[in-house]
Design a protein around this motif. Structure first.
Motif, mmCIF file in Angstrom:
data_model
loop_
_atom_site.group_PDB
_atom_site.id
_atom_site.type_symbol
_atom_site.label_atom_id
_atom_site.label_comp_id
_atom_site.label_asym_id
_atom_site.label_seq_id
_atom_site.Cartn_x
_atom_site.Cartn_y
_atom_site.Cartn_z
ATOM 1 N N MET A 28 18.081 -51.648 89.448
ATOM 2 C CA MET A 28 18.284 -51.713 87.998
ATOM 3 C C MET A 28 17.660 -52.934 87.338
ATOM 4 O O MET A 28 17.140 -52.835 86.223
ATOM 5 C CB MET A 28 19.782 -51.663 87.669
ATOM 6 C CG MET A 28 20.604 -52.757 88.294
ATOM 7 S SD MET A 28 22.353 -52.636 87.791
ATOM 8 C CE MET A 28 23.033 -54.052 88.678
ATOM 9 N N ALA A 31 13.721 -52.996 86.122
ATOM 10 C CA ALA A 31 13.487 -52.162 84.939
ATOM 11 C C ALA A 31 14.085 -52.808 83.689
ATOM 12 O O ALA A 31 13.468 -52.794 82.616
ATOM 13 C CB ALA A 31 14.088 -50.771 85.149
ATOM 14 N N ILE A 32 15.282 -53.385 83.820
ATOM 15 C CA ILE A 32 15.909 -54.057 82.679
ATOM 16 C C ILE A 32 15.065 -55.250 82.239
ATOM 17 O O ILE A 32 14.831 -55.470 81.042
ATOM 18 C CB ILE A 32 17.346 -54.513 83.034
ATOM 19 C CG1 ILE A 32 18.237 -53.290 83.267
ATOM 20 C CG2 ILE A 32 17.929 -55.382 81.918
ATOM 21 C CD1 ILE A 32 19.628 -53.636 83.778
ATOM 22 N N GLY A 35 12.017 -54.145 80.427
ATOM 23 C CA GLY A 35 12.336 -53.743 79.063
ATOM 24 C C GLY A 35 12.495 -54.923 78.130
ATOM 25 O O GLY A 35 12.196 -54.827 76.937
ATOM 26 N N SER A 41 7.599 -60.266 82.474
ATOM 27 C CA SER A 41 8.631 -60.292 83.510
ATOM 28 C C SER A 41 8.059 -60.739 84.856
ATOM 29 O O SER A 41 8.787 -61.270 85.700
ATOM 30 C CB SER A 41 9.294 -58.925 83.645
ATOM 31 O OG SER A 41 8.368 -57.935 84.055
ATOM 32 N N SER A 236 8.489 -54.793 90.517
ATOM 33 C CA SER A 236 8.289 -54.917 89.075
ATOM 34 C C SER A 236 6.883 -54.507 88.667
ATOM 35 O O SER A 236 6.687 -53.882 87.618
ATOM 36 C CB SER A 236 8.555 -56.357 88.629
ATOM 37 O OG SER A 236 9.916 -56.681 88.777
ATOM 38 N N TYR A 245 10.591 -47.963 82.473
ATOM 39 C CA TYR A 245 11.573 -48.850 81.840
ATOM 40 C C TYR A 245 11.615 -48.537 80.342
ATOM 41 O O TYR A 245 10.803 -47.756 79.835
ATOM 42 C CB TYR A 245 11.199 -50.319 82.059
ATOM 43 C CG TYR A 245 9.887 -50.731 81.429
ATOM 44 C CD1 TYR A 245 9.839 -51.263 80.141
ATOM 45 C CD2 TYR A 245 8.679 -50.597 82.115
ATOM 46 C CE1 TYR A 245 8.635 -51.640 79.553
ATOM 47 C CE2 TYR A 245 7.471 -50.968 81.545
ATOM 48 C CZ TYR A 245 7.457 -51.494 80.258
ATOM 49 O OH TYR A 245 6.259 -51.871 79.683
ATOM 50 N N THR A 247 14.453 -47.431 78.492
ATOM 51 C CA THR A 247 15.588 -46.646 78.017
ATOM 52 C C THR A 247 16.784 -46.927 78.935
ATOM 53 O O THR A 247 16.602 -47.286 80.109
ATOM 54 C CB THR A 247 15.296 -45.135 78.043
ATOM 55 O OG1 THR A 247 15.144 -44.704 79.410
ATOM 56 C CG2 THR A 247 14.025 -44.822 77.271
ATOM 57 N N PRO A 248 18.011 -46.757 78.429
ATOM 58 C CA PRO A 248 19.191 -46.980 79.283
ATOM 59 C C PRO A 248 19.164 -46.138 80.556
ATOM 60 O O PRO A 248 19.589 -46.593 81.616
ATOM 61 C CB PRO A 248 20.359 -46.582 78.370
ATOM 62 C CG PRO A 248 19.850 -46.821 76.980
ATOM 63 C CD PRO A 248 18.394 -46.460 77.023
ATOM 64 N N ASP A 251 16.686 -47.604 83.032
ATOM 65 C CA ASP A 251 17.155 -48.884 83.566
ATOM 66 C C ASP A 251 17.936 -48.703 84.861
ATOM 67 O O ASP A 251 17.893 -49.566 85.739
ATOM 68 C CB ASP A 251 18.054 -49.594 82.536
ATOM 69 C CG ASP A 251 17.241 -50.175 81.385
ATOM 70 O OD1 ASP A 251 16.008 -50.240 81.506
ATOM 71 O OD2 ASP A 251 17.849 -50.558 80.364
ATOM 72 N N SER A 252 18.659 -47.603 84.984
ATOM 73 C CA SER A 252 19.470 -47.380 86.185
ATOM 74 C C SER A 252 18.860 -46.358 87.141
ATOM 75 O O SER A 252 19.350 -46.185 88.254
ATOM 76 C CB SER A 252 20.879 -46.909 85.788
ATOM 77 O OG SER A 252 20.815 -45.720 85.025
ATOM 78 N N SER A 254 15.195 -46.053 87.563
ATOM 79 C CA SER A 254 13.750 -46.281 87.648
ATOM 80 C C SER A 254 13.195 -45.958 89.038
ATOM 81 O O SER A 254 12.121 -45.360 89.164
ATOM 82 C CB SER A 254 13.407 -47.727 87.274
ATOM 83 O OG SER A 254 14.080 -48.638 88.118
#
Length: 424
Positions: A28, A31-32, A35, A41, A236, A245, A247-248, A251-252, A254
């Protein structure tokens, strides 16, 4: 039996730490972070690794000089006093009802994809996960280390497959240019990414079980952190290239989304298995470290109690059973209360960072020379991260304040008062 078995080798130590650091985070956090900071990142991961080095090196030196199942609580006692030790032990144990259930919920989410109906309910999957944790811990540190070595190899194989199938080249690994506008997105991403290196403090509890703690424990921490850092960075890069990445849901999911895109739907079961194994490995070390914390406190202050006993395998079995019971109750409460996962993660994160901070504070008193300078740098970094936690740091400070109350003195006073009352 009053001593833990020294069964952990250098290889299994590296595997345990690296899988713990990657466990829940790999599925998670990249991806977070992408975003939040997009291609920046990649810089954030590099800066995080540089920042974590003083902390990891300080933990390595503390574990080398003071290998003990008490971990940070033992360090604090050596640096300060027994009252602080008990407070830190209580602080670490307070992670059980808020932090570990959050990770169990993540692991159970993958397990749901593997089990048939009617076994695929969230609560039942969490109970099964806890039961597996108890069984693996009762098998001993050697068996647990072997299992996590296999899991580590599976995770590395998955990331290598992503790099190969995704045709990741030099252009995908090129660092973006930095300017004055880069500071804020990188800083925002770092606040989330610190979660990925939470786990070093739990590993400190395993120092007593290394075959050669003075040599292997520091190497395991340094190499484990490096392996985890490199894995996160390459993961990454793949996520950024394919845009997994933003969207909610992504994020969980990916990693499963990338797997389906690169390898097809037929690999979904394998990904769910790896995902469950990775999350399980992360929780497994915490279960081990928490049971050893309870056992070490019982050994020190209540040597005749049930919690001070070890099984024939040299495992604190009663402490493990206790943790399993508390986890089941906590998981049931989290489902019943409807509180979201992020809420529990923030509370747990505040405890973790405060434990890091107290460990670094102890190191500034116990270490000398260049090691002490490194500990001071690590302490400053931990203070900065702690302030960035916002409201959740109040939870950790509140728990520590309660733990610092003179409970031991009050209990002893009441015990002395009871015979006097009976005489009168």
């Amino acid at each position: 039996m009053s001593q833990l078995k020294q069964e952990i080798t250098l290889t299994s130590g590296i595997a345990q730490l690296s899988t713990t650091l990657m466990g829940t985070g790999l599925f998670m956090i990249p991806a977070i972070a992408a975003g939040i900071a997009q291609t920046l990142s990649l810089w954030a991961w590099l800066f995080l690794f540089i920042a974590i080095c003083p902390i990891a090196l300080t933990f390595a030196q503390m574990g080398k000089h003071y290998p003990n199942a008490g971990g940070t609580a033992f360090f604090v006692r050596k640096a300060f006093n027994a009252r602080m030790e008990r407070a830190v032990a209580g602080l670490f144990i307070s992670i059980i009802p808020v932090g570990v259930p959050a990770a169990v919920a993540l692991a159970a989410g993958f397990l749901q994809q593997l089990l048939p109906a009617p076994l695929d309910t969230p609560v039942l999957c969490q109970v099964i996960t806890v039961a597996l944790l108890v069984l693996v811990n009762l098998a001993g540190a050697k068996s647990s280390g072997q299992l996590q070595t296999v899991i580590a190899l599976a995770i590395f194989t998955l990331i290598v497959a992503f790099l190969w199938k995704g045709d990741i080249g030099a252009q995908d690994l090129t660092m973006p240019p930095l300017d004055s506008q880069s500071v804020w997105p990188i800083a925002s991403a770092l606040a989330v990414m610190f979660w990925c290196f939470v786990g070093i403090e739990a590993f400190a509890h395993m120092g007593e079980e290394f075959k050669n703690p003075q040599r292997d424990f520091p190497i395991a921490i340094i190499v484990g952190c490096f392996v985890a850092g490199v894995t996160y960075w390459f993961c990454s890069a793949v996520i950024l290239k394919f845009g997994a990445y933003g969207t909610p849901k992504l994020d969980s999911t990916s990693i499963p989304w990338l797997s389906e895109k690169l390898f097809g739907e037929q690999i979904s079961i394998i990904i769910s298995l790896i995902g469950f194994s990775a999350c399980f490995a992360s929780i497994n070390l915490y279960t081990q470290s928490l049971s050893r914390m309870i056992w070490s406190q019982a050994r020190e202050y209540h040597p005749k109690s049930l919690m001070a006993r070890l099984s024939v395998r040299g495992v604190p079995a009663n402490a493990t059973y206790l943790i399993g019971i508390v986890l089941v109750i906590s998981c049931a409460f989290s489902q019943w209360s409807g509180l979201n996962l992020e809420f529990f993660l923030k509370l747990a994160n505040s405890i973790f960072v405060l434990v890091y901070l107290l460990a670094m504070l102890s190191a500034t008193k116990l270490l000398c020379g260049a090691q002490r300078v490194l500990a001071i740098i690590a302490l400053v970094l931990c203070c900065g991260v702690f302030v960035c936690l916002g409201w959740s740091m109040l939870y950790a400070l509140g728990v520590l304040s309660v733990m610092l109350l003179p409970w031991h003195k009050w209990r002893r006073h009441s015990q002395h008062a009871e015979p006097s009352n009976q005489e009168s």
